[in-house]
Design a protein around this motif. Structure first.
Motif, PDB file in Angstrom:
ATOM      1  N   ARG A  35     -44.760  23.247  65.503  1.00 35.25           N
ATOM      2  CA  ARG A  35     -43.685  22.289  65.790  1.00 35.25           C
ATOM      3  C   ARG A  35     -44.149  20.860  65.527  1.00 35.25           C
ATOM      4  O   ARG A  35     -43.429  20.044  64.946  1.00 35.25           O
ATOM      5  N   LEU A  77     -42.665  27.962  61.424  1.00 36.60           N
ATOM      6  CA  LEU A  77     -42.014  27.777  62.721  1.00 36.60           C
ATOM      7  C   LEU A  77     -40.959  28.855  62.959  1.00 36.60           C
ATOM      8  O   LEU A  77     -40.850  29.401  64.065  1.00 36.60           O
ATOM      9  N   TRP A 131     -41.003  31.567  66.117  1.00 35.67           N
ATOM     10  CA  TRP A 131     -39.993  31.261  67.129  1.00 35.67           C
ATOM     11  C   TRP A 131     -39.902  32.315  68.228  1.00 35.67           C
ATOM     12  O   TRP A 131     -39.936  31.994  69.411  1.00 35.67           O
ATOM     13  N   GLU A 145     -46.599  25.343  69.285  1.00 41.84           N
ATOM     14  CA  GLU A 145     -46.588  23.892  69.488  1.00 41.84           C
ATOM     15  C   GLU A 145     -47.261  23.172  68.308  1.00 41.84           C
ATOM     16  O   GLU A 145     -46.791  22.131  67.862  1.00 41.84           O
TER      17      GLU A 145
END
Length: 132
Positions: A75, A54, A58, A72
C-alpha cells in the motif's frame, strides 16, 4: 518466526525512508534536478505493478502480522508511486526540483509511520514468545 519477519520488514521500511531522504537531500544540495519525464514514466510503470501486487494481497491483509506488514508495504508503494507522479507534474510545471523533495519527505513520513505501526504490533507478540 512470524514476528521476526514482521520486524525485519519494519526495518526495511525504515531503511527505505532513510535512503529516499538522503538521496533527495543530496540531489537538492548539489543542484541536480529530477527529470519530470523520467519520474512520470517510471512512476506509472511502478504504479501498475504495485497495484497488481496490492490486488493479490487484498484478501490476505488481515490474516496475520506478516501479511498485514506485507500489505502495508505494498500500500505504501502505491502511495509512493502516486507521490512520484504528483512530483513529476510539479517538476514539469515549476521546472524546479522542490516538488520531488516535498514528495520524498511525505513518502518518507508515510514509511516511517508504517514501520512504527508494524513494530508496535509485533513487539508484544515477540515479547510474549520470549517468555518461558
Amino acid at each position: 518466526m512470524e514476528v521476526r519477519e514482521a520486524a525485519s520488514r519494519a526495518r526495511s521500511i525504515e531503511g527505505r525512508d532513510r535512503k529516499r531522504f538522503t538521496k533527495d537531500h543530496c540531489r537538492s544540495k548539489n543542484g541536480g534536478g529530477p527529470s519530470s519525464a523520467g519520474l512520470g514514466i517510471f512512476g506509472a510503470v511502478a504504479l501498475v505493478a504495485n497495484l497488481s501486487c496490492l490486488a493479490l494481497l487484498w484478501r490476505f491483509r488481515k490474516l496475520n502480522i506478516n501479511m498485514k506488514s506485507t500489505f502495508e508495504c505494498s500500500r505504501n508503494d502505491v502511495a509512493a508511486n502516486l507521490g512520484v507522479l504528483v512530483a513529476a507534474g510539479g517538476v514539469a510545471l515549476t521546472g524546479q526540483g522542490w516538488p520531488d523533495v516535498l514528495a520524498g519527505v511525505v513518502i518518507g513520513l508515510l514509511f516511517l509511520r508504517s514501520a512504527i505501526s508494524v513494530i508496535a504490533e509485533a513487539w508484544p507478540a515477540w515479547k510474549a514468545s520470549r517468555t518461558p
